[in-house]
Motif scaffolding. Structure first.
Motif, short mmCIF file in Angstrom:
data_model
loop_
_atom_site.label_atom_id
_atom_site.label_comp_id
_atom_site.label_asym_id
_atom_site.label_seq_id
_atom_site.Cartn_x
_atom_site.Cartn_y
_atom_site.Cartn_z
N ILE A 105 34.02 14.70 84.76
CA ILE A 105 34.52 14.95 86.11
C ILE A 105 33.69 14.13 87.09
CG2 ILE A 105 34.77 16.71 87.91
CD1 ILE A 105 34.71 18.80 85.52
N VAL A 106 34.36 13.34 87.92
CA VAL A 106 33.64 12.62 88.97
C VAL A 106 34.09 13.22 90.29
CG1 VAL A 106 33.17 10.38 90.04
CG2 VAL A 106 33.72 10.49 87.59
N LEU A 107 33.13 13.76 91.05
CA LEU A 107 33.46 14.28 92.39
C LEU A 107 33.14 13.17 93.38
CD1 LEU A 107 32.00 17.87 91.96
CD2 LEU A 107 34.42 17.20 91.96
N LEU A 108 34.18 12.71 94.06
CA LEU A 108 34.08 11.47 94.82
C LEU A 108 34.34 11.72 96.30
CD1 LEU A 108 33.99 8.31 94.75
CD2 LEU A 108 36.45 8.37 94.29
N ASN A 109 33.66 10.95 97.13
CA ASN A 109 34.01 10.99 98.55
C ASN A 109 35.25 10.14 98.79
OD1 ASN A 109 33.42 11.91 101.18
ND2 ASN A 109 32.76 9.85 101.72
N SER A 110 36.02 10.49 99.79
CA SER A 110 37.07 9.57 100.25
C SER A 110 37.26 9.87 101.74
CB SER A 110 38.36 9.72 99.44
OG SER A 110 38.86 11.03 99.52
N PHE A 111 38.04 9.02 102.39
CA PHE A 111 38.08 9.03 103.86
C PHE A 111 38.42 10.41 104.42
CE2 PHE A 111 40.13 8.28 107.97
CZ PHE A 111 39.12 7.57 108.61
N ARG A 112 39.34 11.11 103.76
CA ARG A 112 39.79 12.40 104.31
C ARG A 112 39.02 13.61 103.74
NH1 ARG A 112 45.79 10.36 104.30
NH2 ARG A 112 45.90 9.48 106.40
N VAL A 113 37.90 13.35 103.09
CA VAL A 113 37.02 14.45 102.67
C VAL A 113 36.09 14.77 103.83
CG1 VAL A 113 35.10 15.10 101.15
CG2 VAL A 113 37.07 13.88 100.21
N GLU A 114 36.04 16.04 104.25
CA GLU A 114 35.12 16.40 105.35
C GLU A 114 33.68 16.22 104.90
OE1 GLU A 114 35.35 19.89 107.64
OE2 GLU A 114 37.55 19.79 107.76
N LYS A 115 32.91 15.55 105.76
CA LYS A 115 31.51 15.23 105.38
C LYS A 115 30.72 16.50 105.05
CE LYS A 115 32.13 10.90 105.91
NZ LYS A 115 33.44 11.03 105.30
N SER A 116 31.04 17.60 105.76
CA SER A 116 30.27 18.83 105.55
C SER A 116 30.42 19.37 104.12
CB SER A 116 30.72 19.91 106.54
OG SER A 116 32.07 20.23 106.31
N TYR A 117 31.50 19.01 103.43
CA TYR A 117 31.69 19.52 102.07
C TYR A 117 30.53 19.10 101.15
CZ TYR A 117 36.64 20.38 103.32
OH TYR A 117 37.81 20.78 103.90
N TRP A 118 29.92 17.94 101.47
CA TRP A 118 28.84 17.45 100.60
C TRP A 118 27.57 18.27 100.76
CZ3 TRP A 118 29.53 14.36 96.58
CH2 TRP A 118 30.71 13.63 96.53
N GLN A 119 27.53 19.12 101.80
CA GLN A 119 26.31 19.92 102.03
C GLN A 119 26.39 21.28 101.32
OE1 GLN A 119 24.10 18.20 103.43
NE2 GLN A 119 25.62 16.62 103.95
N THR A 120 27.50 21.61 100.72
CA THR A 120 27.65 22.95 100.18
C THR A 120 26.67 23.23 99.03
OG1 THR A 120 29.11 24.50 99.03
CG2 THR A 120 29.56 22.18 98.67
N PRO A 121 26.09 24.43 99.01
CA PRO A 121 25.23 24.79 97.87
C PRO A 121 26.00 24.86 96.56
CG PRO A 121 25.45 26.64 99.42
CD PRO A 121 26.11 25.46 100.07
N PHE A 122 27.34 24.99 96.64
CA PHE A 122 28.13 25.05 95.41
C PHE A 122 28.06 23.74 94.61
CE2 PHE A 122 31.11 28.23 97.69
CZ PHE A 122 30.20 29.25 97.44
N LEU A 123 27.49 22.68 95.24
CA LEU A 123 27.35 21.41 94.51
C LEU A 123 26.02 21.32 93.78
CD1 LEU A 123 28.74 18.50 96.72
CD2 LEU A 123 29.58 19.27 94.51
N ASN A 124 25.14 22.34 93.96
CA ASN A 124 23.86 22.32 93.22
C ASN A 124 24.16 22.34 91.74
OD1 ASN A 124 22.63 22.53 95.60
ND2 ASN A 124 22.06 24.69 95.43
N GLU A 125 23.26 21.68 90.99
CA GLU A 125 23.48 21.59 89.54
C GLU A 125 23.70 22.98 88.91
OE1 GLU A 125 20.49 19.04 87.79
OE2 GLU A 125 21.12 19.71 85.80
N ALA A 126 22.88 23.94 89.33
CA ALA A 126 22.97 25.28 88.70
C ALA A 126 24.31 25.94 89.03
CB ALA A 126 21.83 26.15 89.18
N GLN A 127 24.76 25.77 90.26
CA GLN A 127 26.02 26.43 90.66
C GLN A 127 27.23 25.75 90.01
OE1 GLN A 127 26.64 28.62 93.84
NE2 GLN A 127 24.71 28.35 94.91
#
Ligand code: SAM
Length: 236
Positions: A105-127
């Protein structure tokens, strides 16, 4: 939980006995309602699957003697390149992709992805791992998909993606594409899926220049959550 996923550290020092004291114990007690002598489906994370015979079950611990005699189900030969969805959706989609057997699975940025989504703790390795494990337990699998986070679209597509798609059929899911989504593939694929607002034309063009074929599921525009299983079940 259709399979109790075991960790190496669950094993007692000698033999094939495991002791479990965490959420899996609670699940076996309250949902499965198992008792001494019952045989439960188990699997070793990253390893084989089999049966655990309950030798102790109380409020403190579940102990089982396990036999791991079968390989887990085959993964789908699929790399899913997913524009990062909103955090709540991300958690559910990770579980879905894991239970469907996606290999990478590659989670990728793209133009219409809200920048704030990259700050979510749900992206931590453990989560991320927690959600993937829930998907494995659901599907009776033991092998985690590989997960890559790629917060820069252009460098990823230009520099890394050509290597990842080699030997695969590269497809980008795009509702307005003329080509229908192929069915029943017998070869590995790489599938790119856009964000809620879709890929912008520049992004589609860049993916096409990397060899991707835009494909459609028809005129109904699906949510990302619905599109992922719909596309995967058509492809494989
Ligand atoms: N308005 C956006 C567009 O037209 O691209 C809708 C985006 S849709 C909510 C999110 C993603 O799901 C899309 O970028 C695409 O990858 C996938 N998708 C949804 N419906 C689809 C369809 N009918 N055919 C192909 N892909 C679809």
């Amino acid at each position: 939980m259709n399979l109790i996923l075991l960790l190496k550290e669950d094993f007692l020092p000698f033999g094939d006995r495991v002791r479990i004291t965490d959420r899996r114990l609670k699940h076996v007690l309250s949902v499965q309602g198992a008792s001494r002598g019952d045989e439960l489906a188990v699997g070793l994370l990253g390893g084989r699957i089999g049966t655990g015979t309950v030798v102790r079950l109380d409020g403190e611990a579940l102990e089982m003697d396990v036999r791991l005699e079968r390989d887990p189900p085959q993964k789908l030969p699929l790399t899913l390149v997913l524009s990062l969805p909103r955090p709540k959706v991300l958690r559910r989609i990770l579980r879905t992709m894991s239970s469907l057997g996606v290999e990478r699975i590659v989670l990728l940025n793209s133009f219409r992805v809200e920048k704030s989504y990259w700050q979510t703790p749900f992206l931590n390795e453990a989560q991320v791992k927690e959600q993937l494990v829930l998907g494995l337990e659901q599907a009776k699998d033991t092998v985690l998909p590989e997960v890559l986070l790629r917060p820069l679209f252009k460098p990823f597509v230009e520099d890394e993606l050509p290597g990842l798609v080699r030997g695969t059929l590269p497809l980008v899911a795009h509702p307005s594409a003329a080509e229908p989504c192929p069915r029943g593939l017998t070869r590995p694929a790489t599938l790119a899926i856009g964000p809620e607002g879709g890929f912008i034309p520049y992004e589609i063009d860049l993916l096409v220049s990397c060899g991707f074929l835009p494909v459609s599921l028809g005129e109904r525009i699906l949510t990302v959550e619905a599109a992922v299983p719909a596309l995967i079940s058509k492809l494989f």
